[in-house]
Design a protein around this motif. Sequence first.
Motif, PDB file in Angstrom:
ATOM      1  N   GLU A  18      49.788 -32.273  36.239  1.00 39.52           N
ATOM      2  CA  GLU A  18      49.007 -31.190  35.584  1.00 39.52           C
ATOM      3  C   GLU A  18      48.503 -31.504  33.956  1.00 39.52           C
ATOM      4  OE1 GLU A  18      52.389 -28.225  35.810  1.00 39.52           O
ATOM      5  OE2 GLU A  18      51.423 -27.451  37.688  1.00 39.52           O
ATOM      6  N   LEU A  19      49.171 -32.160  33.338  1.00 38.52           N
ATOM      7  CA  LEU A  19      48.579 -32.960  32.190  1.00 38.52           C
ATOM      8  C   LEU A  19      47.489 -33.823  32.313  1.00 38.52           C
ATOM      9  CD1 LEU A  19      52.097 -34.172  30.381  1.00 38.52           C
ATOM     10  CD2 LEU A  19      50.620 -32.244  29.808  1.00 38.52           C
ATOM     11  N   ALA A  20      47.342 -34.382  33.498  1.00 43.93           N
ATOM     12  CA  ALA A  20      45.988 -35.147  33.798  1.00 43.93           C
ATOM     13  C   ALA A  20      44.800 -34.366  34.086  1.00 43.93           C
ATOM     14  CB  ALA A  20      46.070 -36.063  35.155  1.00 43.93           C
ATOM     15  N   VAL A  21      45.249 -32.948  34.569  1.00 43.36           N
ATOM     16  CA  VAL A  21      44.046 -31.874  34.724  1.00 43.36           C
ATOM     17  C   VAL A  21      43.577 -31.507  33.435  1.00 43.36           C
ATOM     18  CG1 VAL A  21      43.380 -29.707  35.620  1.00 43.36           C
ATOM     19  CG2 VAL A  21      44.640 -31.427  37.122  1.00 43.36           C
ATOM     20  N   LEU A  22      44.783 -31.223  32.521  1.00 42.36           N
ATOM     21  CA  LEU A  22      44.153 -30.528  31.117  1.00 42.36           C
ATOM     22  C   LEU A  22      43.681 -31.735  30.341  1.00 42.36           C
ATOM     23  CD1 LEU A  22      44.782 -28.483  29.073  1.00 42.36           C
ATOM     24  CD2 LEU A  22      46.937 -29.774  28.580  1.00 42.36           C
ATOM     25  N   ASP A  23      43.815 -32.827  30.473  1.00 42.67           N
ATOM     26  CA  ASP A  23      43.186 -33.729  29.706  1.00 42.67           C
ATOM     27  C   ASP A  23      41.647 -34.005  30.158  1.00 42.67           C
ATOM     28  OD1 ASP A  23      43.304 -36.045  27.974  1.00 42.67           O
ATOM     29  OD2 ASP A  23      42.768 -37.594  29.680  1.00 42.67           O
ATOM     30  N   ALA A  24      41.383 -33.949  31.610  1.00 38.47           N
ATOM     31  CA  ALA A  24      39.968 -33.741  32.045  1.00 38.47           C
ATOM     32  C   ALA A  24      39.297 -32.869  31.588  1.00 38.47           C
ATOM     33  CB  ALA A  24      40.187 -34.042  33.464  1.00 38.47           C
ATOM     34  N   GLU A  25      40.115 -31.411  31.622  1.00 39.61           N
ATOM     35  CA  GLU A  25      39.345 -30.371  31.156  1.00 39.61           C
ATOM     36  C   GLU A  25      38.836 -30.408  29.854  1.00 39.61           C
ATOM     37  OE1 GLU A  25      42.241 -27.314  32.323  1.00 39.61           O
ATOM     38  OE2 GLU A  25      41.068 -26.907  34.137  1.00 39.61           O
ATOM     39  N   ILE A  26      39.863 -30.864  28.865  1.00 44.56           N
ATOM     40  CA  ILE A  26      39.469 -31.148  27.538  1.00 44.56           C
ATOM     41  C   ILE A  26      38.507 -32.148  27.204  1.00 44.56           C
ATOM     42  CG2 ILE A  26      40.424 -32.144  25.267  1.00 44.56           C
ATOM     43  CD1 ILE A  26      43.256 -30.862  25.972  1.00 44.56           C
ATOM     44  N   THR A  27      38.364 -33.302  28.050  1.00 45.41           N
ATOM     45  CA  THR A  27      37.279 -34.152  28.096  1.00 45.41           C
ATOM     46  C   THR A  27      36.072 -33.472  28.294  1.00 45.41           C
ATOM     47  OG1 THR A  27      38.611 -35.936  28.512  1.00 45.41           O
ATOM     48  CG2 THR A  27      36.359 -36.250  28.829  1.00 45.41           C
ATOM     49  N   ASN A  28      35.689 -32.666  29.389  1.00 42.29           N
ATOM     50  CA  ASN A  28      34.557 -31.815  29.803  1.00 42.29           C
ATOM     51  C   ASN A  28      34.337 -30.942  28.802  1.00 42.29           C
ATOM     52  OD1 ASN A  28      34.815 -33.419  32.175  1.00 42.29           O
ATOM     53  ND2 ASN A  28      34.731 -31.576  33.457  1.00 42.29           N
ATOM     54  N   ILE A  29      35.149 -30.318  27.778  1.00 47.08           N
ATOM     55  CA  ILE A  29      34.797 -29.102  26.918  1.00 47.08           C
ATOM     56  C   ILE A  29      34.272 -30.161  25.743  1.00 47.08           C
ATOM     57  CG2 ILE A  29      35.758 -27.584  25.284  1.00 47.08           C
ATOM     58  CD1 ILE A  29      37.861 -26.821  27.561  1.00 47.08           C
ATOM     59  N   TYR A  30      34.834 -31.152  25.398  1.00 42.30           N
ATOM     60  CA  TYR A  30      34.222 -31.723  24.360  1.00 42.30           C
ATOM     61  C   TYR A  30      32.846 -32.467  24.757  1.00 42.30           C
ATOM     62  CZ  TYR A  30      33.528 -35.558  21.060  1.00 42.30           C
ATOM     63  OH  TYR A  30      32.951 -36.369  20.125  1.00 42.30           O
ATOM     64  N   ALA A  31      32.701 -32.933  26.111  1.00 41.90           N
ATOM     65  CA  ALA A  31      31.183 -33.523  26.436  1.00 41.90           C
ATOM     66  C   ALA A  31      30.562 -32.381  26.500  1.00 41.90           C
ATOM     67  CB  ALA A  31      31.522 -34.193  28.044  1.00 41.90           C
ATOM     68  N   ALA A  32      30.648 -31.211  26.776  1.00 41.50           N
ATOM     69  CA  ALA A  32      29.752 -29.873  26.850  1.00 41.50           C
ATOM     70  C   ALA A  32      29.058 -29.838  25.489  1.00 41.50           C
ATOM     71  CB  ALA A  32      30.365 -28.882  27.287  1.00 41.50           C
ATOM     72  N   GLU A  33      29.835 -30.120  24.275  1.00 46.82           N
ATOM     73  CA  GLU A  33      29.263 -30.019  23.239  1.00 46.82           C
ATOM     74  C   GLU A  33      28.644 -31.366  22.784  1.00 46.82           C
ATOM     75  OE1 GLU A  33      32.893 -29.635  20.740  1.00 46.82           O
ATOM     76  OE2 GLU A  33      33.224 -27.582  21.630  1.00 46.82           O
ATOM     77  N   HIS A  34      28.366 -32.257  23.423  1.00 45.82           N
ATOM     78  CA  HIS A  34      27.730 -33.499  23.270  1.00 45.82           C
ATOM     79  C   HIS A  34      26.754 -33.839  24.374  1.00 45.82           C
ATOM     80  CE1 HIS A  34      31.292 -33.401  20.439  1.00 45.82           C
ATOM     81  NE2 HIS A  34      30.358 -34.115  19.616  1.00 45.82           N
ATOM     82  N   GLY A  35      25.940 -33.152  25.077  1.00 39.98           N
ATOM     83  CA  GLY A  35      25.241 -33.284  25.917  1.00 39.98           C
ATOM     84  C   GLY A  35      25.648 -32.869  27.463  1.00 39.98           C
ATOM     85  N   GLY A  36      26.789 -32.636  27.463  1.00 38.92           N
ATOM     86  CA  GLY A  36      27.437 -32.107  28.977  1.00 38.92           C
ATOM     87  C   GLY A  36      28.298 -33.391  29.547  1.00 38.92           C
ATOM     88  N   PRO A  37      29.328 -32.945  30.490  1.00 37.80           N
ATOM     89  CA  PRO A  37      29.806 -34.025  31.288  1.00 37.80           C
ATOM     90  C   PRO A  37      29.164 -34.720  31.914  1.00 37.80           C
ATOM     91  CG  PRO A  37      30.877 -31.556  31.292  1.00 37.80           C
ATOM     92  CD  PRO A  37      29.392 -31.357  30.644  1.00 37.80           C
ATOM     93  N   SER A  38      29.468 -35.984  31.990  1.00 40.29           N
ATOM     94  CA  SER A  38      28.705 -36.810  32.983  1.00 40.29           C
ATOM     95  C   SER A  38      29.418 -36.593  34.621  1.00 40.29           C
ATOM     96  CB  SER A  38      29.104 -38.267  32.717  1.00 40.29           C
ATOM     97  OG  SER A  38      30.471 -38.689  32.870  1.00 40.29           O
ATOM     98  N   PRO A  39      28.716 -37.181  35.457  1.00 45.46           N
ATOM     99  CA  PRO A  39      29.460 -37.069  36.956  1.00 45.46           C
ATOM    100  C   PRO A  39      30.477 -37.694  37.084  1.00 45.46           C
ATOM    101  CG  PRO A  39      27.004 -37.615  37.126  1.00 45.46           C
ATOM    102  CD  PRO A  39      27.318 -37.617  35.521  1.00 45.46           C
TER     103      PRO A  39
END
Length: 81
Positions: A29-50
Amino acid sequence: MRKHLILFGEPTPADLSAIEAEWPLIAAELAVLDAEITNIYAAEHGGPSPLDWRRLRRAEARVIRVAAELAARPASGREVA
């Protein structure tokens, strides 16, 4: 699970055993949270990559797999709420 709240003191051996038994699910569950945080951050910087999306999907799949493994374990030692 216990029906009462202990405000002070150390966890009992049974508490520690329960945490240890559930740790693979907690880690997943912590790995999911980390991935979600990464995607949120990426959304502010051009969007999450594939690759970011793949990481999230894999983490979510791991949670499902680990939860199923825990549910399939024998109930011995587990208290019923």
